[in-house]
Design a protein around this motif. Sequence first.
Motif, mmCIF file in Angstrom:
data_model
loop_
_atom_site.group_PDB
_atom_site.id
_atom_site.type_symbol
_atom_site.label_atom_id
_atom_site.label_comp_id
_atom_site.label_asym_id
_atom_site.label_seq_id
_atom_site.Cartn_x
_atom_site.Cartn_y
_atom_site.Cartn_z
ATOM 1 N N LEU A 103 0.828 -1.206 0.000
ATOM 2 C CA LEU A 103 0.000 0.000 0.000
ATOM 3 C C LEU A 103 0.862 1.255 0.000
ATOM 4 N N ALA A 104 1.917 1.258 0.804
ATOM 5 C CA ALA A 104 2.805 2.419 0.848
ATOM 6 C C ALA A 104 3.467 2.634 -0.513
ATOM 7 N N ASN A 105 3.922 1.556 -1.137
ATOM 8 C CA ASN A 105 4.520 1.682 -2.468
ATOM 9 C C ASN A 105 3.548 2.349 -3.441
ATOM 10 N N VAL A 106 2.313 1.867 -3.433
ATOM 11 C CA VAL A 106 1.305 2.382 -4.369
ATOM 12 C C VAL A 106 0.977 3.833 -4.066
ATOM 13 N N MET A 107 0.883 4.194 -2.791
ATOM 14 C CA MET A 107 0.554 5.579 -2.422
ATOM 15 C C MET A 107 1.597 6.561 -2.942
ATOM 16 N N PHE A 108 2.838 6.091 -3.096
ATOM 17 C CA PHE A 108 3.899 6.978 -3.572
ATOM 18 C C PHE A 108 4.268 6.706 -5.040
ATOM 19 N N ALA A 109 3.336 6.061 -5.757
ATOM 20 C CA ALA A 109 3.494 5.817 -7.188
ATOM 21 C C ALA A 109 4.741 5.009 -7.507
ATOM 22 N N ALA A 110 5.136 4.159 -6.577
ATOM 23 C CA ALA A 110 6.232 3.213 -6.825
ATOM 24 C C ALA A 110 5.627 1.882 -7.259
ATOM 25 N N PRO A 111 6.415 0.983 -7.828
ATOM 26 C CA PRO A 111 5.869 -0.345 -8.167
ATOM 27 C C PRO A 111 5.253 -0.995 -6.930
ATOM 28 N N ALA A 114 8.298 -4.393 -5.273
ATOM 29 C CA ALA A 114 9.666 -4.274 -5.778
ATOM 30 C C ALA A 114 10.562 -4.853 -4.697
ATOM 31 N N TRP A 115 11.159 -5.980 -4.947
ATOM 32 C CA TRP A 115 11.956 -6.648 -3.922
ATOM 33 C C TRP A 115 13.080 -5.747 -3.439
ATOM 34 N N GLY A 116 13.254 -5.706 -2.135
ATOM 35 C CA GLY A 116 14.289 -4.870 -1.559
ATOM 36 C C GLY A 116 15.675 -5.291 -2.025
ATOM 37 N N VAL A 179 9.623 -9.110 7.056
ATOM 38 C CA VAL A 179 9.089 -9.712 5.837
ATOM 39 C C VAL A 179 8.433 -8.641 4.964
ATOM 40 N N GLY A 180 7.636 -7.779 5.558
ATOM 41 C CA GLY A 180 6.977 -6.721 4.798
ATOM 42 C C GLY A 180 7.969 -5.816 4.084
ATOM 43 N N ARG A 181 9.077 -5.513 4.731
ATOM 44 C CA ARG A 181 10.067 -4.608 4.157
ATOM 45 C C ARG A 181 10.867 -5.249 3.022
ATOM 46 N N MET A 182 10.717 -6.550 2.836
ATOM 47 C CA MET A 182 11.293 -7.207 1.667
ATOM 48 C C MET A 182 10.579 -6.794 0.388
ATOM 49 N N PHE A 183 9.348 -6.296 0.509
ATOM 50 C CA PHE A 183 8.509 -6.005 -0.651
ATOM 51 C C PHE A 183 8.659 -4.569 -1.156
ATOM 52 N N THR A 184 9.643 -3.833 -0.660
ATOM 53 C CA THR A 184 9.833 -2.461 -1.122
ATOM 54 C C THR A 184 11.313 -2.186 -1.357
ATOM 55 N N ASP A 185 11.634 -1.661 -2.514
ATOM 56 C CA ASP A 185 13.007 -1.267 -2.819
ATOM 57 C C ASP A 185 13.152 0.220 -2.548
ATOM 58 N N SER A 186 13.072 0.559 -1.279
ATOM 59 C CA SER A 186 13.101 1.961 -0.865
ATOM 60 C C SER A 186 13.990 2.097 0.362
ATOM 61 N N PHE A 187 13.975 3.261 0.965
ATOM 62 C CA PHE A 187 14.816 3.548 2.127
ATOM 63 C C PHE A 187 14.619 2.522 3.241
#
Length: 229
Positions: A103-111, A114-116, A179-187
């Motif tokens: 949800l956070a990824n989508v809210m910021f128009a990121a994929p 995206a695997w970390g 585990v959740g943070r594996m799903f975002t390639d962000s900070f």
Amino acid sequence: MSHTVRAAAGEFLGSAGLAAAVVGSGIAAQRLSPTDVGLQLFENAFATALGLAVLIVVFATVSGAHFNPVVTVVDIVLHRRAWSTAAVYLPVQILGCIVGAILANVMFAAPAVAWGTTDRSGWPLLLSEVVATAGLILVIFALVRTGRSHLAAPAVGAYIGAAYFFTSSTSFANPAITVGRMFTDSFAGISPATAWPFIVAQFIGAALGFAAVRFLFPVAASEPVVARG
């Protein structure tokens, strides 16, 4: 609606909210302060600490506001609760954190997924996760076992906010959020390869925290457990 269903919903929504706060504020910090990593970490920590405290207040009377598998396991062992609680809580905590990160990824128009790719490996970081998780368990259950659960929301929020800075791992202290943070390639992201050692370190820290609680607070106050980080 049964209490179990409400509790599961509370854990799912609270875990999703926590992941959204961690990942969303991390993305925002990265974009707002692109050249200052220290400021990015402060913004991420500040938003996470406030968000966590609010989520605990909201969901404490619904599910106990665990949002964290190690907290659920320690609560069961420490207070001799039914293991069926873990069978309900752990899956929804993990799923909630995954959904919150997406949800956070989508809210910021990121994929959406995206695997970390952030490599968080090395003994200092793993030691930090042991320390951070042991400290979190001690904070929570020291309050619970002395009849001060009403202080858990500000105390846990403050502890996690501080631990962002006094640990080199930035204090994940939670297998579900890892585990959740594996799903975002962000900070706030973490590479899947380095996430699993973090989770092992977190369970080791939880065991040490459990031992400290049993030694320091052998007799529990007679009140229900509430508020989890």
